[in-house]
Design a protein around this motif. Structure first.
Motif, PDB file in Angstrom:
ATOM      1  N   THR A  10       0.850  -1.181   0.000  1.00 40.59           N
ATOM      2  CA  THR A  10       0.000   0.000   0.000  1.00 40.59           C
ATOM      3  C   THR A  10       0.890   1.236   0.000  1.00 40.59           C
ATOM      4  O   THR A  10       2.038   1.189   0.428  1.00 40.59           O
ATOM      5  N   ASP A  12       0.884   5.640   0.649  1.00 41.18           N
ATOM      6  CA  ASP A  12       0.206   6.821   1.174  1.00 41.18           C
ATOM      7  C   ASP A  12       0.800   8.062   0.521  1.00 41.18           C
ATOM      8  O   ASP A  12       2.022   8.162   0.349  1.00 41.18           O
ATOM      9  N   TYR A  30       4.224   9.528  -3.422  1.00 38.10           N
ATOM     10  CA  TYR A  30       3.713   8.457  -2.561  1.00 38.10           C
ATOM     11  C   TYR A  30       4.859   7.728  -1.883  1.00 38.10           C
ATOM     12  O   TYR A  30       5.937   7.593  -2.458  1.00 38.10           O
ATOM     13  N   ASP A  33       4.617   1.043   1.649  1.00 36.07           N
ATOM     14  CA  ASP A  33       4.856   0.451   2.971  1.00 36.07           C
ATOM     15  C   ASP A  33       6.196  -0.272   3.065  1.00 36.07           C
ATOM     16  O   ASP A  33       6.635  -0.623   4.143  1.00 36.07           O
TER      17      ASP A  33
END
Length: 58
Positions: A10, A12, A30, A33
């Protein structure tokens, strides 16, 4: 199956990419992870046009 194949990464958003000439937001930065970062530019932003305009100003 290998556990690596089953895991989902993922990301963020951690920053906005802003054109220094216009102040317009042109993309996002971005962080995944796994610690890697990725630049994503909006599809309506034309890098060739921006470079051409920048070169004209020199």
């Amino acid at each position: 199956m290998n556990s690596v194949e089953n895991s989902r990464n993922t990301a963020d958003p951690i920053g906005r990419i802003i054109c220094f000439e216009t102040g317009e937001e042109i993309g996002l930065l971005y962080q995944w992870d796994n610690g890697e970062t990725q630049v994503t530019l909006y599809s309506d932003w034309d890098i060739e046009q921006t470079i051409t305009e920048f070169e004209k100003q020199k």
